[in-house]
Design an enzyme around this catalytic site. Structure first.
Site, mmCIF file in Angstrom:
data_model
loop_
_atom_site.group_PDB
_atom_site.id
_atom_site.type_symbol
_atom_site.label_atom_id
_atom_site.label_comp_id
_atom_site.label_asym_id
_atom_site.label_seq_id
_atom_site.Cartn_x
_atom_site.Cartn_y
_atom_site.Cartn_z
ATOM 1 N N ASP A 1 -8.809 -16.343 -16.226
ATOM 2 C CA ASP A 1 -9.664 -17.183 -15.116
ATOM 3 C C ASP A 1 -10.798 -18.046 -15.669
ATOM 4 O OD1 ASP A 1 -10.376 -16.486 -12.215
ATOM 5 O OD2 ASP A 1 -12.475 -16.128 -13.314
ATOM 6 N N ASP B 1 0.926 -1.174 0.104
ATOM 7 C CA ASP B 1 0.005 -0.064 0.126
ATOM 8 C C ASP B 1 0.868 1.103 0.056
ATOM 9 O OD1 ASP B 1 -2.044 1.787 0.569
ATOM 10 O OD2 ASP B 1 -2.132 1.195 2.519
ATOM 11 N N GLU C 1 -6.219 -21.060 -16.382
ATOM 12 C CA GLU C 1 -6.871 -21.603 -15.298
ATOM 13 C C GLU C 1 -7.781 -22.625 -15.731
ATOM 14 O OE1 GLU C 1 -8.842 -20.772 -10.761
ATOM 15 O OE2 GLU C 1 -9.608 -19.756 -12.590
ATOM 16 N N ASP D 1 -4.152 3.774 2.817
ATOM 17 C CA ASP D 1 -5.603 3.459 3.095
ATOM 18 C C ASP D 1 -5.657 1.874 3.351
ATOM 19 O OD1 ASP D 1 -5.136 1.954 0.665
ATOM 20 O OD2 ASP D 1 -6.623 2.847 -0.517
ATOM 21 N N ASP E 1 -1.749 -1.240 -3.654
ATOM 22 C CA ASP E 1 -2.065 -0.368 -5.231
ATOM 23 C C ASP E 1 -0.760 -0.554 -5.948
ATOM 24 O OD1 ASP E 1 -0.100 1.468 -4.008
ATOM 25 O OD2 ASP E 1 -1.662 2.317 -2.742
HETATM 26 C C1 NOJ Z 1 -10.787 -18.230 -10.121
HETATM 27 C C2 NOJ Z 1 -10.012 -17.271 -9.471
HETATM 28 O O1 NOJ Z 1 -8.743 -17.552 -9.215
HETATM 29 C C3 NOJ Z 1 -10.901 -17.001 -8.209
HETATM 30 O O2 NOJ Z 1 -10.039 -16.363 -7.214
HETATM 31 C C4 NOJ Z 1 -12.194 -16.343 -8.271
HETATM 32 O O3 NOJ Z 1 -13.096 -16.250 -7.086
HETATM 33 C C5 NOJ Z 1 -12.950 -17.378 -9.301
HETATM 34 N N1 NOJ Z 1 -12.096 -17.737 -10.433
HETATM 35 C C6 NOJ Z 1 -14.096 -16.594 -9.992
HETATM 36 O O4 NOJ Z 1 -13.504 -15.512 -10.907
#
Ligand code: NOJ
Length: 554
Positions: free
Chosen positions: A197, A12, A251, A16, A20
């Site tokens: 993701d 940070d 992922e 706050d 960041d």
């Molecule tokens: C996988 C992400 O790594 C996780 O942190 C997130 O909650 C879910 N996808 C939903 O986007």
């Protein structure tokens, strides 16, 4: 070597209590000195933070708590100046319900944005709350069903994650073009690629039939294998990724080893690599139930990777991220400071001597541990809060059971602030309050003390990264497990041409007298977590000390 930054918890700069971008910029030399090549930044976009930025409201804006676009540009320039690269998080299975597309979509059934999301009629049931049951039995990853009733247009929308994370409809070509356009926006700015993701979930099963009881045990497996997944990823590659000098890592929730080639094979033109969770999540995804590490089972996974993945299928090596508890608490030994340090170094040795691209999660280079949680109110994570509402309220779990499960395996563990030094809030923030509590062990575990101590986890990790960088055998070499059934010792070789390394890891707090198989003799010790002591070159029986890790050059 890729280092993941969770921006909320890294540094940070304005007091706050929230990390960041300027904070990250101020720490770039630290990352460079560690040996990082690429930074993976968890979401930094405008978001109402139902799921800490994994719910995006505007893909072209920086989250205001994290700074401005000018701060982003400065950070990126700092990264490039140090010859590192940056990949950012692409979260496009869903958006925030506050995204303009969803705001428009929910307005009426004939909105031009209606088909950006997945709306369905319910099944009439006079006894159900709104006169309708949800369209199917899909569960949400964050408890309850994956459907939300919307009173205005009297339909349900799909959200595989939180209610505030409606799933995008990838069947709609306009949605795909919007995604490609925002990818180009960031690539044109100079970012070097994306971590994607839950990317296999983008292609939904036609007709959205109910999951069978068997499928309900692991819905990701079904959801990850929608019929248009590869078509969508190939289109994305053709239209965007292939046009830049970039990398992409998916992922790959729900993807098994046998499907990995389809996504990462060089001939497939989809993604560069994926995270396969077989190893890191051994014993189960989600769920907070206790699962101890069975070493032969872990070895069997790496062995399968070596056998199933072809030369053109690039692999990843990782043990932690922002969704998992701290690896040293999960698989190492935090019972004494010595064991914590030794086991953290051992785990780092494993990650950094396995094939593919290696990933470290922020703080793992210091051996940061889980936080001592005691109350439900201390947890921030929506996953814990929703489980509390659904499981504890429904009597499936006691409050105490949920707390101990979440304390051992919950995601908040990885999200406590980075421990930089012994000053207030571990040097993370000068504010009076931090968004997630600072682990009280920061006086013993912090970067400044470890940088000053040549025997620290930090320096060991740095040396291990340097060894990997100067020896391509660790990245590309053949992998051979020499003793797959040994319960405490993991011993393997990595070989590339004339270059051969022997890795010996004692995954226990016992001393083990271990005779190398196949009349093998130890070569020259290149790195060990007890310093250079121990057995001499040429030994065939090794006297391994608790949590000892050794890397020999043969
Ligand atoms: C996988 C992400 O790594 C996780 O942190 C997130 O909650 C879910 N996808 C939903 O986007």
């Amino acid at each position: 070597m890729i280092y993941q930054i969770y921006p909320r918890s890294f540094q940070d700069s304005n007091g706050d209590g929230i990390g960041d971008l300027n904070g990250i910029t101020s720490r770039l030399d630290y990352l460079k000195n560690l040996g990082v090549n690429v930074i993976w930044l968890s979401p930094h976009f405008d978001s109402p933070n139902a799921d800490n930025g994994y719910d995006i409201r505007d893909y072209r804006k920086v989250m205001k708590e994290f700074g401005t676009m000018a701060d982003f540009d400065r950070m990126l320039a700092g990264i490039k100046k140090r010859h590192m690269r940056l990949i950012i998080d692409l979260v496009v299975n869903h958006t925030s319900d506050e995204h303009m597309w969803f705001q428009e979509s929910r307005k009426s059934r004939i909105s031009p944005y209606r088909d950006y999301y997945i709306w369905r009629d319910g099944n009439p049931n006079p006894n159900a709350p709104h006169g309708f049951d949800p369209p199917n039995n899909y569960p949400s990853y964050f408890s309850g069903l994956a459907w939300q009733w919307d009173e205005l247009t009297k339909q349900f929308y799909l959200h595989l994650f939180a209610v505030k994370q409606p799933d995008l409809n990838w069947e709609n070509p306009k949605v795909r073009q919007e995604v490609y356009s925002l990818m180009r926006f960031w690539l044109d700015k100079g970012v070097d690629g994306f971590r994607m993701d839950v990317i296999p979930l983008i292609s939904k099963i036609p007709g959205l039939p109910d999951l069978t009881p068997e499928q309900l045990k692991d819905p990701s497996k079904v959801w990850a294998n929608g019929p248009r997944r590869d078509e969508f990823l190939q289109e994305m590659n053709r239209e965007v990724l292939s046009k830049y000098d970039d990398m992409s890592v998916g992922e790959a929730i729900g993807i098994g080893l046998s499907e990995t080639h389809d996504i990462v094979g060089e001939d497939r033109h989809e993604l560069s690599e994926i995270f396969n969770f077989d190893a890191a999540r051994i014993g189960g995804m989600g769920g907070y139930e206790y699962r101890s590490l069975e070493l032969p089972a872990l070895k069997a996974i790496y062995d399968r990777h070596a056998k199933v993945l072809g030369k053109q299928d690039w692999d990843t090596s990782f043990l932690g991220n922002h969704d998992m508890s701290r690896v040293v608490s999960r698989w190492g030994d935090t019972s004494t400071p010595d064991f914590r340090e030794l086991s953290a170094k051992l785990l780092q040795t494993m990650v950094l001597t396995l094939k593919g691209t290696a990933y470290l999660y922020q703080g793992d280079e210091l051996g940061m541990t889980n936080y001592p949680w005691t109350k439900i109110s201390e947890f921030n994570d929506i996953e814990v809060q929703n489980r509390f509402k659904s499981d504890v309220a429904a009597g499936k779990l006691t409050e105490q059971q949920l707390i101990s499960g979440a304390a051992a395996y919950g995601r908040d563990n990885a999200r406590t602030p980075m421990q930089w030094d012994t000053t207030k809030n571990a040097g993370f923030s000068i504010g009076d309050h931090t968004w997630e509590p600072v682990n009280p062990n920061y006086r013993q575990i912090n970067a400044a003390s470890q940088i000053a101590d040549p025997n620290s986890v930090y320096h060991f990790t740095r040396q291990m990264i340097a060894l990997r960088h100067s020896n391509p055998a660790f990245v590309y070499g053949d992998y051979q497990d020499l003793d797959p059934l040994q319960e405490h010792v993991f011993v393997y070789t990595r070989t590339l041409g004339d270059s051969k390394f022997l890795v010996v890891l004692n995954f226990s707090k016992q001393q083990v007298e271990y005779t190398l198989p196949q009349t093998l003799k130890a070569g020259k010790l290149r790195l060990g977590n007890y310093g250079t002591g121990g057995d001499n070159a040429g030994a065939s029986t090794l006297h391994l000390r608790p949590w000892e890790a050794r890397v020999y050059q043969q």
